[in-house]
Design an enzyme around this catalytic site. Structure first.
Site, PDB file in Angstrom:
ATOM      1  N   HIS A 156       0.840  -1.218   0.000  1.00 43.92           N
ATOM      2  CA  HIS A 156       0.000   0.000   0.000  1.00 43.92           C
ATOM      3  C   HIS A 156       0.872   1.264   0.000  1.00 43.92           C
ATOM      4  O   HIS A 156       0.440   2.310   0.495  1.00 43.92           O
ATOM      5  CB  HIS A 156      -0.942   0.049   1.209  1.00 43.92           C
ATOM      6  CG  HIS A 156      -1.695  -1.224   1.445  1.00 43.92           C
ATOM      7  ND1 HIS A 156      -2.942  -1.455   0.932  1.00 43.92           N
ATOM      8  CD2 HIS A 156      -1.359  -2.355   2.125  1.00 43.92           C
ATOM      9  CE1 HIS A 156      -3.355  -2.671   1.303  1.00 43.92           C
ATOM     10  NE2 HIS A 156      -2.404  -3.242   2.013  1.00 43.92           N
ATOM     11  N   SER A 277      14.455  21.984 -16.332  1.00 48.12           N
ATOM     12  CA  SER A 277      13.202  22.700 -16.531  1.00 48.12           C
ATOM     13  C   SER A 277      13.512  23.990 -17.272  1.00 48.12           C
ATOM     14  O   SER A 277      14.571  24.581 -17.086  1.00 48.12           O
ATOM     15  CB  SER A 277      12.582  23.007 -15.169  1.00 48.12           C
ATOM     16  OG  SER A 277      11.721  24.129 -15.261  1.00 48.12           O
ATOM     17  N   LYS A 283      15.992  22.451 -11.199  1.00 41.36           N
ATOM     18  CA  LYS A 283      15.330  21.156 -11.346  1.00 41.36           C
ATOM     19  C   LYS A 283      16.090  20.142 -12.192  1.00 41.36           C
ATOM     20  O   LYS A 283      16.797  20.471 -13.131  1.00 41.36           O
ATOM     21  CB  LYS A 283      13.934  21.346 -11.950  1.00 41.36           C
ATOM     22  CG  LYS A 283      13.018  22.013 -10.954  1.00 41.36           C
ATOM     23  CD  LYS A 283      11.577  21.734 -11.224  1.00 41.36           C
ATOM     24  CE  LYS A 283      11.260  20.296 -10.968  1.00 41.36           C
ATOM     25  NZ  LYS A 283       9.849  20.015 -11.237  1.00 41.36           N
ATOM     26  N   GLU A 290       9.447   8.774 -16.707  1.00 37.75           N
ATOM     27  CA  GLU A 290       8.081   9.276 -16.919  1.00 37.75           C
ATOM     28  C   GLU A 290       7.581   8.918 -18.314  1.00 37.75           C
ATOM     29  O   GLU A 290       6.444   8.484 -18.497  1.00 37.75           O
ATOM     30  CB  GLU A 290       8.043  10.794 -16.743  1.00 37.75           C
ATOM     31  CG  GLU A 290       8.205  11.250 -15.302  1.00 37.75           C
ATOM     32  CD  GLU A 290       8.369  12.759 -15.221  1.00 37.75           C
ATOM     33  OE1 GLU A 290       7.352  13.457 -15.146  1.00 37.75           O
ATOM     34  OE2 GLU A 290       9.516  13.252 -15.254  1.00 37.75           O
TER      35      GLU A 290
END
Ligand code: ARG
Length: 462
Positions: A156, A277, A283, A290
């Site tokens: 979980h 970024s 970043k 992804e």
């Protein structure tokens, strides 16, 4: 332009029809399979006395020239030719004259495309399996370095029990082993020749299907021509195999995305496989995992598309079937690229064992060990032991520490049956190594798994 099939037609095709009907823009990828299929067919026609030796030689020489033209980029692909089969036959006839027209004796584009596409997909099953193998090699060799590295095992997405990082990585090795086997089985199962089925019913010519099957590397000949010309199970299997494999890649990618966040900090992707970024200079984004996660959606779509194309088709061939190729090509390209980039990203990734160790001190990972201790050492029923352990967790929470850092006095106060021998049991390393049942996380068990996968990879021939 006059179509090859235009004998019964009085009006020419509209240019919209050319564009709508054609598959040449994408099926040209099958040129090699197509020419090899034609050469095998020509040789069979010659052996069976259906064409002469001279005609056969002319066809083969012509086909070889077409192959060279395609490979050197001088072949002209014209949408008006509809598909690669007709483009190649037309060019062949232009090169060798009349006898080019004999090549299509006892054959139809229906069995021709079934041969080309099936052979391409079978080959790709094995090529993809080989790419999974090299991904697995990186995973297994990373695992070999981390059989003692603690990481929180989760259910979980909550901290559950301490495991070692190798054990976690080898869970993916197990998935990829199943994937490899699935691709291999598909290649084996589908390796039967459609050639000679002709349009749907077979042919009155005295052909030898075994001869062409053997020449093209098939294991055998299909049983029922009506089925064969419209069967695309091999393509569906490929799409399913890819979707399942990409689902595994996507799960691993999801973990990489989480692990490279500040909250986890378990790994750092190499600069070569992360991006910046355009607005936030600080970043470093995990675009590779992804995108791998995102591309899984697209290969799932390809599987559903072809299932949907096929579901309403009466026997036998229908033009709907032409819609089988683009999705399969797209899934194959996506799978090949994904496997390679994931392999590189993993091979260059930094593993932060300190952060993993620190995370193990959150969430009372050894709570189950206290319950197990109460069962074994104090002969307390597991339900009661569970309850007592709950109290220990509450006390640790109260003190703002992990259960593994509770003092003996604290534990003894919770239940007087607890003695000093409990102390080592709550240590995280001890907890991990206590899970010694077959397939468990204990380092000795993980090492068995490691040896299993190393041997699997060593013995795997593709
Ligand atoms: N381009 C077609 C396809 O990909 C080849 C088979 C065409 N057969 C036919 N009878 N029109 O399916």
């Amino acid at each position: 332009m006059e179509k090859m099939w235009s004998g019964r037609f009085q009006e020419g095709a509209s240019s919209l029809l050319d564009e709508f009907n054609a598959s040449i823009m994408f099926d040209r990828r099958l040129y090699k399979e197509d020419i090899e299929g034609s050469i095998a067919h020509a040789q069979m026609l010659r052996k069976q006395g259906i064409v002469t030796l001279e005609e056969c030689d002319a066809m083969i020489n012509g086909l070889q020239q077409v192959l060279e033209e395609i490979e050197t980029g001088v072949f002209i692909w014209n949408i008006a030719d509809e598909d690669l089969h007709m483009a190649i036959e037309k060019r062949l006839t232009a090169l060798i004259g009349e006898s080019g027209g004999k090549l299509h004796t006892a054959r139809s584009r229906n069995d021709q495309v079934a041969v080309d596409f099936r052979r391409y997909v079978i080959r790709k099953n094995l090529e993809i399996a080989a790419l999974i193998k090299s991904l697995m090699e990186v995973i297994v060799s990373m695992a070999a370095r981390h059989t003692d590295t603690l990481i929180p095992g989760m259910t979980h997405l909550q901290h559950a029990q301490p495991i070692n990082f190798a054990f976690h990585l080898l869970a993916y090795a197990a998935m990829f082993e199943r994937d490899i086997e699935r691709f291999r089985q598909s290649a084996r199962r589908n390796n039967i020749s459609p050639l000679g089925c002709a349009a749907l019913a077979g042919t009155p010519h005295n052909i030898d299907r075994n001869m062409t099957a053997q020449a093209l590397g098939f294991e055998g000949v299909s049983t029922n021509c009506l089925d064969t010309v419209s069967d695309r199970d091999f393509a569906l299997e490929m799409l399913f195999n890819i979707a399942t494999m990409m689902m595994h890649i996507s799960r691993l990618s999801e973990e990489l995305v989480m692990w490279s966040s500040y909250e986890f900090g378990f790994v750092e992707l190499s600069d070569a496989y992360a991006t910046g970024s355009s607005i936030m200079p600080q970043k470093k984004n995990p675009d590779v995992p992804e995108l791998l996660r995102g591309k899984t959606g697209r290969v799932n779509g390809n599987l559903i598309s072809l299932l949907t194309v096929m579901k309403g088709l009466p026997l036998a061939y229908n033009k709907d079937t032409q819609e089988d190729k683009e999705g399969v090509f797209d899934s194959i390209d996506t799978a090949e690229l994904s496997l390679q980039i994931l392999r590189e990203a993993l091979a260059t990734m930094q593993v932060k064992t300190d952060a993993m160790q620190r995370a193990c001190k959150i969430g009372h990972l050894s709570a189950t060990d206290l319950a197990d201790y109460l069962v074994v050492h104090c002969n307390i029923p597991f339900r009661t032991a569970h309850f007592i352990t709950g109290k220990a967790v509450a006390r640790a929470e109260e003190l703002g520490i992990d259960i593994s850092d509770l003092s003996f006095e604290e534990l003894h106060r919770i239940d007087a049956r607890i003695d000093e021998s409990v102390m080592p049991k709550l240590q995280l390393n001890h907890s991990m190594n206590a899970r010694i049942s077959q397939g468990g996380t204990a380092t000795v068990r993980t090492l068995e798994q490691l040896i299993y996968f190393e041997r699997y990879l060593k013995e795997l021939e593709l």
